[in-house]
Every structure is written in C-alpha cells, then in structure tokens.
Design a protein around this motif. Sequence first.
Motif, PDB file in Angstrom:
ATOM      1  N   LEU A 173       0.709  -1.169  -0.144  1.00 26.01           N
ATOM      2  CA  LEU A 173      -0.234   0.067   0.076  1.00 26.01           C
ATOM      3  C   LEU A 173       0.749   1.351   0.046  1.00 26.01           C
ATOM      4  O   LEU A 173       0.550   2.274  -0.674  1.00 26.01           O
ATOM      5  CB  LEU A 173      -1.001  -0.066   1.250  1.00 26.01           C
ATOM      6  N   HIS A 174       1.918   1.223   0.822  1.00 22.67           N
ATOM      7  CA  HIS A 174       3.039   2.414   0.944  1.00 22.67           C
ATOM      8  C   HIS A 174       3.312   2.648  -0.349  1.00 22.67           C
ATOM      9  O   HIS A 174       3.453   3.741  -0.826  1.00 22.67           O
ATOM     10  CB  HIS A 174       3.714   1.970   1.993  1.00 22.67           C
ATOM     11  N   ILE A 175       4.022   1.497  -1.021  1.00 22.61           N
ATOM     12  CA  ILE A 175       4.823   1.455  -2.292  1.00 22.61           C
ATOM     13  C   ILE A 175       3.666   2.312  -3.407  1.00 22.61           C
ATOM     14  O   ILE A 175       3.800   3.141  -4.173  1.00 22.61           O
ATOM     15  CB  ILE A 175       5.245   0.360  -2.766  1.00 22.61           C
ATOM     16  N   VAL A 228      -4.457   5.369  14.994  1.00 22.67           N
ATOM     17  CA  VAL A 228      -3.046   5.786  14.662  1.00 22.67           C
ATOM     18  C   VAL A 228      -2.964   5.955  13.154  1.00 22.67           C
ATOM     19  O   VAL A 228      -2.345   7.093  12.851  1.00 22.67           O
ATOM     20  CB  VAL A 228      -1.928   4.847  14.980  1.00 22.67           C
ATOM     21  N   GLY A 229      -3.573   5.286  12.386  1.00 24.38           N
ATOM     22  CA  GLY A 229      -3.676   5.134  10.585  1.00 24.38           C
ATOM     23  C   GLY A 229      -4.313   6.658  10.513  1.00 24.38           C
ATOM     24  O   GLY A 229      -3.922   7.423   9.800  1.00 24.38           O
ATOM     25  N   ILE A 230      -5.601   7.004  11.216  1.00 22.33           N
ATOM     26  CA  ILE A 230      -6.177   8.382  10.988  1.00 22.33           C
ATOM     27  C   ILE A 230      -5.495   9.442  11.351  1.00 22.33           C
ATOM     28  O   ILE A 230      -5.454  10.419  10.468  1.00 22.33           O
ATOM     29  CB  ILE A 230      -7.677   8.082  11.883  1.00 22.33           C
ATOM     30  N   VAL A 231      -4.565   9.419  12.483  1.00 23.51           N
ATOM     31  CA  VAL A 231      -3.700  10.595  12.945  1.00 23.51           C
ATOM     32  C   VAL A 231      -2.825  10.775  11.783  1.00 23.51           C
ATOM     33  O   VAL A 231      -2.577  12.110  11.187  1.00 23.51           O
ATOM     34  CB  VAL A 231      -3.132  10.151  14.021  1.00 23.51           C
ATOM     35  N   ALA A 251      -2.269   4.500   5.812  1.00 21.89           N
ATOM     36  CA  ALA A 251      -2.940   3.470   5.177  1.00 21.89           C
ATOM     37  C   ALA A 251      -2.587   2.025   5.680  1.00 21.89           C
ATOM     38  O   ALA A 251      -3.326   1.100   5.763  1.00 21.89           O
ATOM     39  CB  ALA A 251      -2.951   3.592   3.580  1.00 21.89           C
ATOM     40  N   ALA A 252      -1.356   1.988   5.845  1.00 20.01           N
ATOM     41  CA  ALA A 252      -0.827   0.704   6.128  1.00 20.01           C
ATOM     42  C   ALA A 252      -1.122   0.266   7.635  1.00 20.01           C
ATOM     43  O   ALA A 252      -1.602  -0.858   7.724  1.00 20.01           O
ATOM     44  CB  ALA A 252       0.749   0.575   6.444  1.00 20.01           C
ATOM     45  N   SER A 253      -1.365   1.054   8.458  1.00 20.79           N
ATOM     46  CA  SER A 253      -1.631   1.054  10.008  1.00 20.79           C
ATOM     47  C   SER A 253      -3.200   0.788  10.077  1.00 20.79           C
ATOM     48  O   SER A 253      -3.780  -0.058  10.676  1.00 20.79           O
ATOM     49  CB  SER A 253      -1.304   2.235  10.729  1.00 20.79           C
ATOM     50  N   LEU A 254      -3.998   1.576   9.032  1.00 22.32           N
ATOM     51  CA  LEU A 254      -5.516   1.402   8.879  1.00 22.32           C
ATOM     52  C   LEU A 254      -5.790  -0.013   8.563  1.00 22.32           C
ATOM     53  O   LEU A 254      -6.698  -0.544   8.913  1.00 22.32           O
ATOM     54  CB  LEU A 254      -5.826   2.406   8.189  1.00 22.32           C
ATOM     55  N   PHE A 255      -4.811  -0.489   7.548  1.00 21.93           N
ATOM     56  CA  PHE A 255      -5.385  -2.058   6.808  1.00 21.93           C
ATOM     57  C   PHE A 255      -5.008  -2.873   8.021  1.00 21.93           C
ATOM     58  O   PHE A 255      -5.748  -3.824   8.418  1.00 21.93           O
ATOM     59  CB  PHE A 255      -4.345  -2.051   6.100  1.00 21.93           C
ATOM     60  N   ALA A 256      -3.931  -2.795   8.864  1.00 24.55           N
ATOM     61  CA  ALA A 256      -3.394  -3.624  10.072  1.00 24.55           C
ATOM     62  C   ALA A 256      -4.472  -3.735  11.106  1.00 24.55           C
ATOM     63  O   ALA A 256      -4.965  -4.626  11.470  1.00 24.55           O
ATOM     64  CB  ALA A 256      -2.068  -3.029  10.434  1.00 24.55           C
TER      65      ALA A 256
END
Length: 443
Positions: free
Chosen positions: A59-61, A101-104, A279-284
């Motif tokens: 997602l990050h890439i 955390v992802g939202i922040v 986005a990576a944390s949100l998915f996790a």
Amino acid sequence: MEMKRDVVLDVNEKPGFWQWIGLSLQHMFSMFGSTVLVPLLVGLNPGIALFSSGVGTLLHILITKRQIPAYMGSSFAFIIPMVALMKTTGYPGVATGVISVGIVYLIVAAIVGFIGTEWIEKLLPPIVVGPIIMVIGLSLSGSAAQSATLLNGKYDIRVFLVAMVTLGVTIFFNMYLRGFLGLIPILLGIITGYLLAIVVGLVDLKPVADAAWFALPKFDIPFVDYTPIMHWGAVLVMAPIALVTITEHLGHLMVLDNLTGRDYIKNPGLHRTLAGDGAASLFAGLVGGPSVTSYGENIGVMAITKVHSVYVLIGAAIFAILFSFVGKLSAVIQSIPGAVTGGVSFLLFGVIAASGLRIIVENKLDFNLKRNLMITSSVLVIGIGNAYLQIGHGNNIVQFSGVAIATVLGIVLNLILPEKAASNKNKDSFEKTVFYFLVNNYI
C-alpha cells in the motif's frame, strides 16, 4: 536529482529474476525478527503481523507512486498500550487504537498537503523528539527484564541463562558476521536462543507438531470476528504516540534522501509518505495486526548492498504475505519462550533508547540551558516511570500511559517555555556588565 553512480540498482530499476528472489528474501529476513517480536510481546498472532506488514508495504509503495523503497514492519512504539489493552479490552480495543493511529497519519498528511511542513518542525524539535524516543525504549526495559528472569511468575535460572546467551550471541553476530548473515543477526540470535531453550526444557514443541503446514493467519476483522465498539481509552492512549512515530518517519525519509540522492519530502511529497504509513496502519487494524511503521533494518540493508530498487521491496512484501500462511512457521514463532524474546529485547529496546540519545548528541543540545534540562528531565522520568493518568471508575476507566503523558508534556513545555530562564538572563547580564567594565577601565 540524478541517481548516484555507485548504486547497484537504482530505485526504479528491476533486478533479474533469481537476483530478485535472493535480494527480496534478504530484505524479508532482515525485518523478520523485529516484525514478529512485536506480536509475541503483545500477544498477537505472528502470522497476521507478517501479513499486515506485507500488505502495508505494498500500500505504501502504491500511494508513493513506486518512488520510495521502504518496508513497513510492526512498530515498537505502541507495545506498552497494546499490552495493556489486550489485558482489558482484547484485540477490539487494540484495533481501535491502531486504526486511530492510521487516522492521525492521514489527518497530518492532509494538513501537510495544505500548509506545508514548517509547523511539524516547530511542534517536534530535537529537544522533544530525542527524550521521547529514549522513553519509548527505556520504558520497555522492565518488561524485557521480567521476560528474561521469570517463568510463570517465578524466578528461573534457566530463563536468565537463555536470555543472556541470546543477548550475547546477537551482539556477537552484529559485530562479527559479514555478508548476508551479517544482515540477519537478530533472527540468528533468536534461532540460537530458541535451540538452547529447547535443550534446557523451556519449549513445548507439541503445538508445532500439531500445526498444519498451510493455515490462515488469525484474522480479527470487524463485523466478522467481533462487533466493533469505540474504545475511546484506546484512542487517547495510542493516538498521541503517532506524533512520535511521525518523527521517526521523517528521520527515515532524511536517511533515504541521502542514500538515494533524492528529496522525497518534495517528490512524491511528505503528504504521500505519511498517507502511505497511515493506510498501512489502518489496514493492519482492520485485519488483526499491530500498528506498522517504516523499518530502519531495511534501510540498513540498502545502505550496505547499494540496492535501492523498489521492486526488491515489493518482492520482500510478497514473501512476507506468503510466509504468513505457513501454519508450522506461525506455531514455531509462538512457541518461542519469553527468555529468548527478553534477551533480544535488551538489545532492541536499548537501540531505540540510544537512537533518542543520538538525536540529542547530533543536534548538540545544550543542557546548560534550563529549558532543555526541564523538558528532558520531565519527559524521561514520567515516561520511564509510567506515571499514567487514570480517569473514571469501574468499567468506564480511561488511562493515559506514561509514554503518552510524556509526549504531550514535552510538546507543551517546548511551546510555552522561554528560550532562557530568568536566572540565565541575569547571569548573562552580569557577565556582560563585568566584561564591559573591564574593557572600559583596564583594557
């Protein structure tokens, strides 16, 4: 900016097939030890941590337009609140915190997209960031010491022996191994400690024998595995720490800028890199994993090998996803005793603390200034001692961890304290008076 001439593979260059596999496996194993250690310490499934790290990296890439070679692994910064939440709310509370955390990250990314980056530097200067990162490492030292000494709540000399041997061999591997083996000292340390733990009777291998070769990671998906509830306590405990990991993110970007000869804050832009992390944390948080962040281990691999290809990181992410479905591997990881993780944690948590100290040293912060002394002293003692704030009673308790309190306090003190204390100003004034008196009368 043009690519550096001494690189083996630049960011957008593709390796040959077999080279691609070897280089990607190297990256996968380099992040492996740390990424699976976080869920082991928290009480989550290691398979889901591998899965979420792999998908998070992809997602990050994607969000950064395939321009930044970065790997997203499990973040150590959130271990303390996640452990506490697992004991009270279970994973639903952890999920709320990880998603927050992802939202922040996404909110900060949106703000940066509109107004630029200057305000971040004002909010989180080195005098705040350095001590907070030290707190993150040192506040975990107690849990590492317990894991390295206790078995079922009682002291066991075997546990201490395995922990110290694990620490010793990991340091040895870090210092003396070269080539590919020199890139995976943490993994090799865990393997050595694990084998010793088997010999002294600290490992139950029955779950490994019973596990299937292929098995789904333990997903925890809202509305499928549990009914989501807004755990405001989890948000209040974990969301502020995102401000700290954002500073780590900025530090990693600066290293990558120098490594690859680019300016990622301008192109593809800090807003995109932050959105990728978010986005990576949100998915996790939506699948059952811990919060993720960019990994320094993989940056080190790139610095040593001079292979900066984003496609190699894509390969590493795919391997992580595939490995997460190997049931026996997950069972082996879960059977690793606290003695082994505790021994490795002594080094890992110490390295985190040392990173904070390095920020202080490299920025040449002057502790003769009372302002710097007041900020650092307060942040260190409150954070390491875990002077938490608890509000409410019964089942409606909201608790702010010492790390969260220390983070907020450091930011506030930095904003409100003057550059110099009144006593410093008086001292400067006296010294200037004496100087001018001597000059006018005797020189």
